[in-house]
Scaffold this motif. Structure first.
Motif, PDB file in Angstrom:
ATOM      1  N   UNK A   1      21.473  40.046  16.281  1.00  0.00           N
ATOM      2  CA  UNK A   1      20.609  40.562  15.218  1.00  0.00           C
ATOM      3  C   UNK A   1      19.886  41.774  15.797  1.00  0.00           C
ATOM      4  N   UNK A   2      19.411  42.636  14.924  1.00  0.00           N
ATOM      5  CA  UNK A   2      18.778  43.865  15.380  1.00  0.00           C
ATOM      6  C   UNK A   2      19.725  45.027  15.194  1.00  0.00           C
ATOM      7  N   UNK A   3      19.563  46.074  15.991  1.00  0.00           N
ATOM      8  CA  UNK A   3      20.351  47.290  15.764  1.00  0.00           C
ATOM      9  C   UNK A   3      20.626  48.039  17.061  1.00  0.00           C
ATOM     10  N   UNK A   4      21.710  48.816  17.021  1.00  0.00           N
ATOM     11  CA  UNK A   4      22.024  49.802  18.046  1.00  0.00           C
ATOM     12  C   UNK A   4      21.990  51.159  17.361  1.00  0.00           C
ATOM     13  N   UNK A   5      21.045  51.993  17.737  1.00  0.00           N
ATOM     14  CA  UNK A   5      20.963  53.347  17.191  1.00  0.00           C
ATOM     15  C   UNK A   5      21.848  54.240  18.049  1.00  0.00           C
ATOM     16  N   UNK A   6      22.521  55.217  17.414  1.00  0.00           N
ATOM     17  CA  UNK A   6      23.413  56.082  18.176  1.00  0.00           C
ATOM     18  C   UNK A   6      23.370  57.514  17.663  1.00  0.00           C
ATOM     19  N   UNK A   7      23.694  58.416  18.571  1.00  0.00           N
ATOM     20  CA  UNK A   7      23.951  59.818  18.242  1.00  0.00           C
ATOM     21  C   UNK A   7      25.282  60.158  18.896  1.00  0.00           C
ATOM     22  N   UNK A   8      25.668  61.416  18.860  1.00  0.00           N
ATOM     23  CA  UNK A   8      26.920  61.804  19.503  1.00  0.00           C
ATOM     24  C   UNK A   8      26.817  61.743  21.022  1.00  0.00           C
ATOM     25  N   UNK A   9      25.629  61.562  21.583  1.00  0.00           N
ATOM     26  CA  UNK A   9      25.470  61.560  23.037  1.00  0.00           C
ATOM     27  C   UNK A   9      24.898  60.278  23.626  1.00  0.00           C
TER      28      UNK A   9
END
Length: 193
Positions: free
Chosen positions: A155-163
Motif C-alpha cells: 500500500x502507498x505509492x512510488x513516485x517517479x520521474x524520468x530520472x
C-alpha cells in the motif's frame, strides 16, 4: 476550431528503427480545440496497449501543444489504471525503460495499479521527454529483480520521474514481516531505506 470527436487514434511517437516508440492512444472520445498555433485535446477516456492483451485505461486526459509551428512539445496529463503487468510492459516497450536506465526491466508484479501521469515530449526528438507520475498500490506483489524476494500486500505509492523513483508512505510485507520503505533511487537520491 472547436469540436467533439469519437473513436480517435493518436500515434504521437511511433517506433523508429530499433528505438521503441510510445504506445498510441486509441478509442478516444472528447473535445479538440485549435486556436492559432495552440492545440488542446481533452479526452474522457482512451486506451493504451503497450503489449497485446495488456491494456491501460486512461481517463480525464488533457493534452496540449502550445505552439504547433516552433519547438513543438506535447504535454499530457491524466489518470490511468490497469493490471501491474501492463505498466511493466509499458516500461519495457517504450522510451520509459531507457529513461529509467533499465531499473525495472526485470521487475515482476501482480495486482491492480493506479497511476496519475504527466508527460512532456518534444515532438522533434521525443526520446528526450520528461515524465512524472506515481504508482499507487492497493495490495498485490512487486519484485524489483528476480534475485530479490517480492514485496507483498503493498500500500502507498512510488513516485517517479524520468530520472528517479521515490517511496511515498510505502508499506507491505517483506521476508515474512511488515516493512515500511522510504527514500529513493536515481537522480541523486541516497537509496531506499
Amino acid at each position: 476550431i472547436d469540436g467533439s470527436y469519437h473513436g480517435a487514434v493518436i500515434d504521437y511517437l511511433p517506433a523508429e528503427g530499433k528505438e521503441p516508440g510510445w504506445p498510441r492512444l486509441a478509442d478516444m472520445d472528447g473535445r479538440l480545440a485549435l486556436h492559432r498555433v495552440d492545440l488542446r485535446l481533452f479526452a474522457e477516456r482512451a486506451t493504451m496497449l503497450p503489449q497485446p492483451g495488456l491494456p491501460i485505461e486512461l481517463k480525464g486526459i488533457e493534452a496540449r501543444i502550445a505552439n504547433l509551428e516552433r519547438d513543438s512539445v506535447l504535454e499530457v496529463q491524466g489518470h490511468t489504471a490497469a493490471k501491474a503487468d501492463a505498466y511493466l510492459a509499458l516500461v519495457r516497450h517504450s522510451p520509459l525503460g531507457k529513461m529509467l536506465d533499465g531499473l525495472l526491466d526485470e521487475a515482476r508484479a501482480t495486482g491492480e495499479w493506479e497511476v496519475p501521469l504527466a508527460m512532456s515530449l518534444p515532438l522533434v526528438d521525443g526520446r528526450d521527454g520528461a515524465v512524472k507520475g506515481e504508482v499507487r498500490f492497493s495490495g498485490g506483489e512487486f519484485q524489483p529483480m528476480p534475485e530479490m524476494p517480492a514485496f507483498r500486500r503493498l500500500s502507498g505509492a512510488l513516485a517517479f520521474t524520468e530520472t528517479d523513483i521515490q517511496a511515498a508512505d510505502l508499506k507491505g510485507e517483506f521476508l515474512g514481516g511488515p516493512v515500511a520503505v522510504g527514500g529513493g533511487v536515481g537522480g541523486g537520491a541516497k537509496g531506499l531505506a
